[in-house]
Write an enzyme that holds these catalytic residues in place. Structure first.
Site, short mmCIF file in Angstrom:
data_model
loop_
_atom_site.label_atom_id
_atom_site.label_comp_id
_atom_site.label_asym_id
_atom_site.label_seq_id
_atom_site.Cartn_x
_atom_site.Cartn_y
_atom_site.Cartn_z
N TYR A 112 0.83 -1.20 0.00
CA TYR A 112 0.00 0.00 0.00
C TYR A 112 0.87 1.25 0.00
CZ TYR A 112 -4.27 -2.54 1.19
OH TYR A 112 -5.35 -3.38 1.17
N TYR A 151 -0.54 -9.99 0.41
CA TYR A 151 0.53 -9.46 1.27
C TYR A 151 0.49 -10.12 2.64
CZ TYR A 151 -3.24 -6.29 2.90
OH TYR A 151 -4.41 -5.77 3.37
N ARG A 161 -2.87 -12.01 3.38
CA ARG A 161 -4.19 -11.63 2.87
C ARG A 161 -4.32 -12.09 1.42
NH1 ARG A 161 -7.62 -8.27 4.27
NH2 ARG A 161 -8.86 -10.11 3.82
N HIS A 164 -7.04 -8.50 -2.77
CA HIS A 164 -8.37 -7.95 -2.51
C HIS A 164 -8.40 -6.46 -2.84
CE1 HIS A 164 -6.10 -7.30 1.23
NE2 HIS A 164 -6.83 -6.19 1.36
N HIS A 166 -10.58 -3.07 -1.56
CA HIS A 166 -11.52 -2.52 -0.58
C HIS A 166 -12.55 -1.66 -1.32
CE1 HIS A 166 -9.06 -3.57 3.02
NE2 HIS A 166 -8.07 -3.47 2.16
FE LIG Z 1 -6.18 -4.49 2.44
#
Ligand SMILES: [Fe+2]
Length: 246
Positions: A112, A151, A161, A164, A166
């Protein structure tokens, strides 16, 4: 066709029967975040039910294009090019038009763009990771982006995870905002993820999983994924009584 006035009215509670419990110890953050006391019901305030107010003019030309909206001139984000599209529908299958859909995601390496991000995967200088659009009159939204990478996250000794995106969907008021995550069909991390496993229904997990949509894939360019978002409560004004618990 429904107009904005159809969406005014009391807020409609979500069906807690298919929601994860607030406390799910394998998802360690839920231990500190889950309430210890019974929830208190409060009336909605005026600002929660009457705002935000905006229209299509708020949305920029590249806001729904995450491949370009953070890129330097002439450059593009790196990664698997995809289109994510679908409809926002109410509990009766009717479209929710002209509602704001926002997305945010990690880059193709799973990182991110956030000051608290700690994963060693590199930032992509041409990828910001945020986008937004308004649904059209038939409830359709569409984004172009790159497929986010999975990640690792600090939970168990080796938790990852699934890839995905959001999603946030605004209704006609802040009090109606819904946030969820979209997963990708065929990702082996989905059934392994402690956050996904907090959802008590396999069928509900399926509803969070986007399907490869070859019909809308752009040949030699980008694959397409289909993800519909079905809301409750969009037609709550049909009820004459005040719903319990709102
Ligand atoms: Fe996330």
């Amino acid at each position: 066709m429904s107009g904005p006035s159809d969406f005014d009215g009391p807020l409609f509670p979500r069906d807690r029967g298919v929601h994860p419990p607030a406390l799910h110890p394998p998802y360690k953050s839920s231990i500190a975040r889950s309430p210890r006391l019974a929830p208190v019901s409060l009336d909605s305030t005026l600002s929660e039910t009457t705002g935000p107010v905006f229209g299509p003019e708020t949305i920029g030309a590249l806001d729904a294009d995450l491949i370009l909206n953070f890129a330097r001139p002439g450059e593009m984000a790196l990664g698997e090019r995809i289109v994510v599209r679908g409809r926002v529908l109410d509990e009766n299958g009717q479209p929710v038009p002209h509602t704001l859909v926002e997305v945010w995601q990690a880059n193709a390496g799973g990182r991110y763009r956030h000051r608290n991000e700690g994963y060693l995967a590199p930032l992509d200088p041409n990828f910001g990771g945020c986008g937004r659009c308004m649904t059209d009159a038939a409830g359709w939204y569409r984004f172009r982006t790159v497929k986010p990478g999975p990640y690792p996250w600090p939970n168990g000794v080796n938790d990852w995870r699934p890839a995905h995106v959001h999603f946030s969907v605004f209704g006609s008021g802040f009090g109606q905002r819904l946030i969820t995550q979209m997963y990708f069909e065929g990702d082996p991390h989905i059934p392994l993820c402690p956050i996904v496993r907090s959802i008590p229904s396999d069928e509900a997990i399926e509803r969070l999983t986007a399907r490869l949509d070859m019909r809308h894939t752009i040949p030699m360019d980008a694959r397409a994924y289909r993800f519909d978002i079905v809301l409750r409560g969009r037609r709550a004004t049909l009820f004459e009584n005040r719903m319990e618990g709102t």
